[in-house]
Design a protein around this motif. Structure first.
Motif, mmCIF file in Angstrom:
data_model
loop_
_atom_site.group_PDB
_atom_site.id
_atom_site.type_symbol
_atom_site.label_atom_id
_atom_site.label_comp_id
_atom_site.label_asym_id
_atom_site.label_seq_id
_atom_site.Cartn_x
_atom_site.Cartn_y
_atom_site.Cartn_z
ATOM 1 N N GLY A 49 -3.505 -2.338 6.714
ATOM 2 C CA GLY A 49 -2.194 -2.432 6.090
ATOM 3 C C GLY A 49 -2.218 -3.016 4.692
ATOM 4 N N THR A 50 -3.416 -3.348 4.170
ATOM 5 C CA THR A 50 -3.504 -3.805 2.785
ATOM 6 C C THR A 50 -3.049 -2.657 1.896
ATOM 7 N N GLN A 51 -2.224 -2.974 0.912
ATOM 8 C CA GLN A 51 -1.584 -1.943 0.092
ATOM 9 C C GLN A 51 -2.252 -1.799 -1.261
ATOM 10 N N LEU A 52 -2.324 -0.568 -1.724
ATOM 11 C CA LEU A 52 -2.847 -0.257 -3.048
ATOM 12 C C LEU A 52 -1.729 0.392 -3.841
ATOM 13 N N LEU A 53 -1.601 0.014 -5.099
ATOM 14 C CA LEU A 53 -0.606 0.586 -5.995
ATOM 15 C C LEU A 53 -1.330 1.080 -7.238
ATOM 16 N N PHE A 54 -1.305 2.389 -7.451
ATOM 17 C CA PHE A 54 -1.889 3.011 -8.631
ATOM 18 C C PHE A 54 -0.761 3.237 -9.626
ATOM 19 N N MET A 55 -0.895 2.683 -10.838
ATOM 20 C CA MET A 55 0.160 2.797 -11.844
ATOM 21 C C MET A 55 -0.367 3.469 -13.102
ATOM 22 N N LYS A 56 0.300 4.560 -13.486
ATOM 23 C CA LYS A 56 -0.015 5.256 -14.742
ATOM 24 C C LYS A 56 0.941 4.694 -15.781
ATOM 25 N N MET A 57 0.470 3.696 -16.502
ATOM 26 C CA MET A 57 1.325 2.889 -17.358
ATOM 27 C C MET A 57 2.018 3.706 -18.446
ATOM 28 N N ASP A 58 1.325 4.650 -19.073
ATOM 29 C CA ASP A 58 1.920 5.396 -20.179
ATOM 30 C C ASP A 58 3.028 6.348 -19.736
ATOM 31 N N ALA A 59 3.063 6.718 -18.457
ATOM 32 C CA ALA A 59 4.085 7.643 -17.965
ATOM 33 C C ALA A 59 5.073 6.979 -17.008
ATOM 34 N N GLY A 60 4.777 5.765 -16.585
ATOM 35 C CA GLY A 60 5.660 5.067 -15.661
ATOM 36 C C GLY A 60 5.569 5.572 -14.232
ATOM 37 N N TYR A 61 4.439 6.175 -13.851
ATOM 38 C CA TYR A 61 4.256 6.668 -12.488
ATOM 39 C C TYR A 61 3.627 5.589 -11.618
ATOM 40 N N ALA A 62 4.050 5.540 -10.357
ATOM 41 C CA ALA A 62 3.449 4.627 -9.388
ATOM 42 C C ALA A 62 3.184 5.398 -8.107
ATOM 43 N N ALA A 63 1.987 5.254 -7.567
ATOM 44 C CA ALA A 63 1.593 5.930 -6.324
ATOM 45 C C ALA A 63 1.042 4.866 -5.374
ATOM 46 N N PHE A 64 1.240 5.095 -4.071
ATOM 47 C CA PHE A 64 0.952 4.057 -3.086
ATOM 48 C C PHE A 64 -0.010 4.523 -2.002
ATOM 49 N N GLY A 65 -0.698 3.558 -1.416
ATOM 50 C CA GLY A 65 -1.551 3.816 -0.269
ATOM 51 C C GLY A 65 -1.663 2.556 0.563
ATOM 52 N N GLU A 66 -2.189 2.714 1.760
ATOM 53 C CA GLU A 66 -2.327 1.592 2.680
ATOM 54 C C GLU A 66 -3.592 1.797 3.496
ATOM 55 N N THR A 67 -4.324 0.729 3.744
ATOM 56 C CA THR A 67 -5.580 0.850 4.477
ATOM 57 C C THR A 67 -5.340 0.989 5.974
ATOM 58 N N ASP A 68 -6.269 1.699 6.619
ATOM 59 C CA ASP A 68 -6.270 1.753 8.081
ATOM 60 C C ASP A 68 -7.191 0.650 8.593
ATOM 61 N N ALA A 69 -7.484 0.640 9.864
ATOM 62 C CA ALA A 69 -8.304 -0.417 10.473
ATOM 63 C C ALA A 69 -9.721 -0.473 9.909
ATOM 64 N N ASP A 70 -10.206 0.647 9.350
ATOM 65 C CA ASP A 70 -11.554 0.690 8.785
ATOM 66 C C ASP A 70 -11.572 0.498 7.268
ATOM 67 N N GLY A 71 -10.405 0.280 6.661
ATOM 68 C CA GLY A 71 -10.326 0.099 5.213
ATOM 69 C C GLY A 71 -10.120 1.392 4.448
ATOM 70 N N ASN A 72 -10.032 2.517 5.151
ATOM 71 C CA ASN A 72 -9.812 3.800 4.475
ATOM 72 C C ASN A 72 -8.368 3.899 4.001
ATOM 73 N N TYR A 73 -8.171 4.575 2.872
ATOM 74 C CA TYR A 73 -6.829 4.762 2.338
ATOM 75 C C TYR A 73 -6.721 6.130 1.682
ATOM 76 N N SER A 74 -5.507 6.593 1.506
ATOM 77 C CA SER A 74 -5.223 7.753 0.669
ATOM 78 C C SER A 74 -3.928 7.445 -0.071
ATOM 79 N N ILE A 75 -3.837 7.916 -1.293
ATOM 80 C CA ILE A 75 -2.715 7.609 -2.164
ATOM 81 C C ILE A 75 -1.706 8.756 -2.118
ATOM 82 N N THR A 76 -0.423 8.398 -2.011
ATOM 83 C CA THR A 76 0.651 9.388 -2.086
ATOM 84 C C THR A 76 1.591 9.003 -3.213
ATOM 85 N N TRP A 77 2.247 10.018 -3.740
ATOM 86 C CA TRP A 77 3.131 9.859 -4.879
ATOM 87 C C TRP A 77 4.490 10.414 -4.495
#
Length: 156
Positions: A49-77
């Motif tokens: 459940g650790t969260q990742l936030l990818f931010m494209k600063m020049d465009a103001g985009y933010a994309a999110f992901g969350e880890t599973d029990a093994d630390g795997n994540y995928s980012i969605t926008w």
């Protein structure tokens, strides 16, 4: 006869331009790339459940992901009322947040996530510097296609 050739040539050029522009961009945002990987702390599995936030600063985009029990994540926008598995290409700064206690982040909108919603973060097991994009030191360039980004946070 001369006008019809000019008209035909112009029409052909316009059609070719439309065709090339339709083929070169997959969405209104240009070519896209997917992001997934594994998040660890000192090489060991991080809290689910650790969260990742990818931010494209020049465009103001933010994309999110969350880890599973093994630390795997995928980012969605989130765009246009739906979650996309790909995001626009470019440079993204990344920040990491501890798991939340309360509402499931997959049920939240991007605005709720940025505002904190009805959730409280757990105490992080990693340094606070990773919780802000300006101090995390994490920055990645997203390229077209699949981007596998494994991130190993350091406790010291």
């Amino acid at each position: 006869m001369y006008l019809s050739r000019v008209a035909m040539s112009s029409l052909l050029i316009i059609l070719m331009g439309f065709l090339f522009s339709a083929c070169s961009s997959k969405t209104d945002y240009g070519p896209m790339g997917s992001v997934n990987g594994k998040l660890t702390l000192d090489g060991k599995t991080i809290d689910e459940g650790t969260q990742l936030l990818f931010m494209k600063m020049d465009a103001g985009y933010a994309a999110f992901g969350e880890t599973d029990a093994d630390g795997n994540y995928s980012i969605t926008w989130a765009r246009d009322g739906e979650r996309k598995s790909e995001l626009p290409l470019g440079s993204y700064k990344v920040l990491i947040q501890p798991p939340t206690v309360g509402k499931n982040t997959e049920e939240m909108s991007a605005e709720e996530m940025l505002e904190g919603g009805d959730v409280a973060p757990a105490k992080p097991r990693f340094p606070v510097k990773y919780q802000q994009h300006s101090t995390s030191g994490l920055e990645y360039t997203i390229k077209e296609g699949e981007n596998k980004i494994d991130i190993d946070l350091k406790s010291k």
